[in-house]
Design a protein around this motif. Structure first.
Motif, PDB file in Angstrom:
ATOM      1  N   ILE A  60      -3.206  -0.181   8.317  1.00  0.00           N
ATOM      2  CA  ILE A  60      -3.320   1.272   8.138  1.00  0.00           C
ATOM      3  C   ILE A  60      -4.499   1.521   7.191  1.00  0.00           C
ATOM      4  O   ILE A  60      -5.635   1.390   7.618  1.00  0.00           O
ATOM      5  N   PHE A  61      -4.236   1.827   5.899  1.00  0.00           N
ATOM      6  CA  PHE A  61      -5.327   2.109   4.968  1.00  0.00           C
ATOM      7  C   PHE A  61      -5.485   1.029   3.900  1.00  0.00           C
ATOM      8  O   PHE A  61      -6.317   1.148   3.012  1.00  0.00           O
ATOM      9  N   THR A  62      -4.671  -0.016   3.950  1.00  0.00           N
ATOM     10  CA  THR A  62      -4.675  -1.029   2.908  1.00  0.00           C
ATOM     11  C   THR A  62      -5.227  -2.342   3.438  1.00  0.00           C
ATOM     12  O   THR A  62      -4.843  -2.782   4.522  1.00  0.00           O
ATOM     13  N   VAL A  63      -6.099  -2.977   2.661  1.00  0.00           N
ATOM     14  CA  VAL A  63      -6.638  -4.278   3.038  1.00  0.00           C
ATOM     15  C   VAL A  63      -5.796  -5.361   2.373  1.00  0.00           C
ATOM     16  O   VAL A  63      -5.600  -5.346   1.160  1.00  0.00           O
ATOM     17  N   ARG A  64      -5.287  -6.274   3.189  1.00  0.00           N
ATOM     18  CA  ARG A  64      -4.495  -7.409   2.709  1.00  0.00           C
ATOM     19  C   ARG A  64      -5.327  -8.669   2.909  1.00  0.00           C
ATOM     20  O   ARG A  64      -5.924  -8.852   3.973  1.00  0.00           O
ATOM     21  N   SER A  65      -5.348  -9.546   1.898  1.00  0.00           N
ATOM     22  CA  SER A  65      -6.205 -10.729   1.972  1.00  0.00           C
ATOM     23  C   SER A  65      -5.414 -12.017   1.862  1.00  0.00           C
ATOM     24  O   SER A  65      -4.308 -12.041   1.316  1.00  0.00           O
ATOM     25  N   TRP A  66      -6.003 -13.083   2.403  1.00  0.00           N
ATOM     26  CA  TRP A  66      -5.441 -14.427   2.338  1.00  0.00           C
ATOM     27  C   TRP A  66      -6.563 -15.390   1.974  1.00  0.00           C
ATOM     28  O   TRP A  66      -7.722 -15.154   2.319  1.00  0.00           O
TER      29      TRP A  66
ATOM     30  N   VAL B  37      -3.618  -2.518  12.916  1.00  0.00           N
ATOM     31  CA  VAL B  37      -4.015  -3.789  12.303  1.00  0.00           C
ATOM     32  C   VAL B  37      -5.382  -4.173  12.848  1.00  0.00           C
ATOM     33  O   VAL B  37      -5.572  -4.267  14.058  1.00  0.00           O
ATOM     34  N   GLU B  38      -6.341  -4.364  11.949  1.00  0.00           N
ATOM     35  CA  GLU B  38      -7.655  -4.820  12.392  1.00  0.00           C
ATOM     36  C   GLU B  38      -8.258  -5.759  11.363  1.00  0.00           C
ATOM     37  O   GLU B  38      -8.015  -5.627  10.160  1.00  0.00           O
ATOM     38  N   ARG B  39      -8.999  -6.728  11.849  1.00  0.00           N
ATOM     39  CA  ARG B  39      -9.673  -7.678  10.954  1.00  0.00           C
ATOM     40  C   ARG B  39     -10.664  -6.887  10.106  1.00  0.00           C
ATOM     41  O   ARG B  39     -11.468  -6.112  10.622  1.00  0.00           O
ATOM     42  N   ALA B  40     -10.591  -7.064   8.798  1.00  0.00           N
ATOM     43  CA  ALA B  40     -11.479  -6.336   7.892  1.00  0.00           C
ATOM     44  C   ALA B  40     -12.837  -7.034   7.834  1.00  0.00           C
ATOM     45  O   ALA B  40     -12.926  -8.257   7.920  1.00  0.00           O
ATOM     46  N   ASP B  41     -13.875  -6.240   7.683  1.00  0.00           N
ATOM     47  CA  ASP B  41     -15.236  -6.765   7.586  1.00  0.00           C
ATOM     48  C   ASP B  41     -15.488  -7.201   6.145  1.00  0.00           C
ATOM     49  O   ASP B  41     -16.073  -6.464   5.349  1.00  0.00           O
ATOM     50  N   LYS B  42     -14.985  -8.369   5.818  1.00  0.00           N
ATOM     51  CA  LYS B  42     -15.082  -8.916   4.463  1.00  0.00           C
ATOM     52  C   LYS B  42     -15.603 -10.342   4.551  1.00  0.00           C
ATOM     53  O   LYS B  42     -15.473 -10.993   5.592  1.00  0.00           O
TER      54      LYS B  42
ATOM     55  N   SER C 277      -4.143 -11.346  -4.180  1.00  0.00           N
ATOM     56  CA  SER C 277      -3.983 -10.097  -4.902  1.00  0.00           C
ATOM     57  C   SER C 277      -4.212  -8.908  -4.004  1.00  0.00           C
ATOM     58  O   SER C 277      -4.539  -7.842  -4.479  1.00  0.00           O
ATOM     59  N   GLY C 278      -4.059  -9.051  -2.689  1.00  0.00           N
ATOM     60  CA  GLY C 278      -4.352  -7.972  -1.758  1.00  0.00           C
ATOM     61  C   GLY C 278      -3.907  -6.626  -2.254  1.00  0.00           C
ATOM     62  O   GLY C 278      -2.878  -6.493  -2.866  1.00  0.00           O
ATOM     63  N   SER C 279      -4.716  -5.626  -2.017  1.00  0.00           N
ATOM     64  CA  SER C 279      -4.440  -4.280  -2.539  1.00  0.00           C
ATOM     65  C   SER C 279      -3.220  -3.669  -1.914  1.00  0.00           C
ATOM     66  O   SER C 279      -2.957  -3.902  -0.772  1.00  0.00           O
TER      67      SER C 279
ATOM     68  N   MET D  64      12.298   3.227  11.447  1.00  0.00           N
ATOM     69  CA  MET D  64      11.080   3.988  11.685  1.00  0.00           C
ATOM     70  C   MET D  64       9.861   3.117  11.358  1.00  0.00           C
ATOM     71  O   MET D  64       9.839   2.419  10.362  1.00  0.00           O
ATOM     72  N   ASN D  65       8.865   3.145  12.216  1.00  0.00           N
ATOM     73  CA  ASN D  65       7.632   2.414  12.012  1.00  0.00           C
ATOM     74  C   ASN D  65       6.866   3.023  10.840  1.00  0.00           C
ATOM     75  O   ASN D  65       6.769   4.237  10.699  1.00  0.00           O
ATOM     76  N   ARG D  66       6.299   2.173   9.978  1.00  0.00           N
ATOM     77  CA  ARG D  66       5.555   2.670   8.815  1.00  0.00           C
ATOM     78  C   ARG D  66       4.368   3.527   9.221  1.00  0.00           C
ATOM     79  O   ARG D  66       3.953   4.406   8.479  1.00  0.00           O
ATOM     80  N   SER D  67       3.814   3.296  10.417  1.00  0.00           N
ATOM     81  CA  SER D  67       2.676   4.092  10.885  1.00  0.00           C
ATOM     82  C   SER D  67       3.042   5.562  11.009  1.00  0.00           C
ATOM     83  O   SER D  67       2.188   6.434  10.901  1.00  0.00           O
ATOM     84  N   ASP D  68       4.335   5.814  11.255  1.00  0.00           N
ATOM     85  CA  ASP D  68       4.792   7.192  11.465  1.00  0.00           C
ATOM     86  C   ASP D  68       5.297   7.846  10.189  1.00  0.00           C
ATOM     87  O   ASP D  68       5.706   9.004  10.207  1.00  0.00           O
ATOM     88  N   MET D  69       5.285   7.113   9.067  1.00  0.00           N
ATOM     89  CA  MET D  69       5.818   7.648   7.813  1.00  0.00           C
ATOM     90  C   MET D  69       4.697   8.214   6.946  1.00  0.00           C
ATOM     91  O   MET D  69       3.591   7.684   6.924  1.00  0.00           O
ATOM     92  N   SER D  70       5.023   9.265   6.218  1.00  0.00           N
ATOM     93  CA  SER D  70       4.078   9.802   5.241  1.00  0.00           C
ATOM     94  C   SER D  70       4.054   8.872   4.028  1.00  0.00           C
ATOM     95  O   SER D  70       4.928   8.019   3.867  1.00  0.00           O
ATOM     96  N   ALA D  71       3.067   9.064   3.165  1.00  0.00           N
ATOM     97  CA  ALA D  71       2.988   8.240   1.949  1.00  0.00           C
ATOM     98  C   ALA D  71       4.256   8.399   1.113  1.00  0.00           C
ATOM     99  O   ALA D  71       4.795   7.428   0.587  1.00  0.00           O
TER     100      ALA D  71
END
Length: 195
Positions: A92-98, A79-84, A193-195, A1-8
């Motif tokens: 989804i709702f989490t920002v991952r950084s590199w 998935v979208e590039r975050a404005d950082k 340390s991405g959230s 199952m795709n994580r997009s379709d899963m509840s928290a």
């Protein structure tokens, strides 16, 4: 199952059921092996060749957002590039950084190599895959771009992504940055340390 379709709650349950011990997983899959001294781990030569070949391809062609969506098991629309002011993607709702484009490229190259080497990689929860990939950057002794030595900086600097002191893993040849290590007291040393 795709994580997009899963509840928290379903995502948390999935993480609990599928979490792995990273060292055992990587040893069992033949990704890493004990060094002659038996006190440290190093990449299997065949695996590192796969990673470097994939890195060269991705570095040449550019990072594929579809591959990033695959890594985190979400739809590409999630998935979208975050404005950082640093390299980050909102998954989804989490920002991952590199710490750099090269760090992201190396993570994705390693992901592709792990996916093709072991059947179990995609069963590992996405959050843990992200953590394992960040840690595996520290196993590299040479820059995947120019083959010069990678070195941990001995002077703490401001992180690209956070207002805290970090040590860096940089190429001594081309200067590309591959990791940032937290030096905060009381915290584990982590890559990014991405959230």
């Amino acid at each position: 199952m795709n994580r997009s379709d899963m509840s928290a709650a379903e995502r948390i349950q999935h993480r609990r059921e599928h979490a792995v011990d990273p060292e055992s997983f990587l040893l069992d899959a033949g990704i890493v092996q004990s060094t002659d001294e038996k006190t440290e781990l190093a990449f299997d030569p065949t695996f590192i060749d796969q990673v470097l070949n994939e890195f060269a391809r991705l570095d040449r062609e550019g990072v594929d957002q579809e591959l990033l969506a695959e890594l985190f098991e979400v739809d590409e629309d999630d998935v979208e590039r975050a404005d950082k002011p640093y390299l980050a993607y909102k998954i989804i709702f989490t920002v991952r950084s590199w710490s750099s484009e090269e760090a992201l490229t190396l993570d994705l190259a390693t992901h592709v190599a792990l996916r093709s080497t072991t059947d179990g990689w995609m069963d590992v929860p996405a959050r843990q895959r992200y953590s394992i990939l960040r840690s595996l950057r520290l196993f590299h002794e040479e820059c995947p771009s120019c083959s010069a030595r990678l070195a941990i900086g001995d002077e703490p600097v401001q992180s690209c992504c956070h207002d805290r002191q970090v040590l860096t893993l940089d190429c001594t040849g081309c200067g590309r940055r591959f990791a940032e290590l937290s030096t905060e007291k009381g915290s584990e040393i982590t890559v990014e340390s991405g959230s």
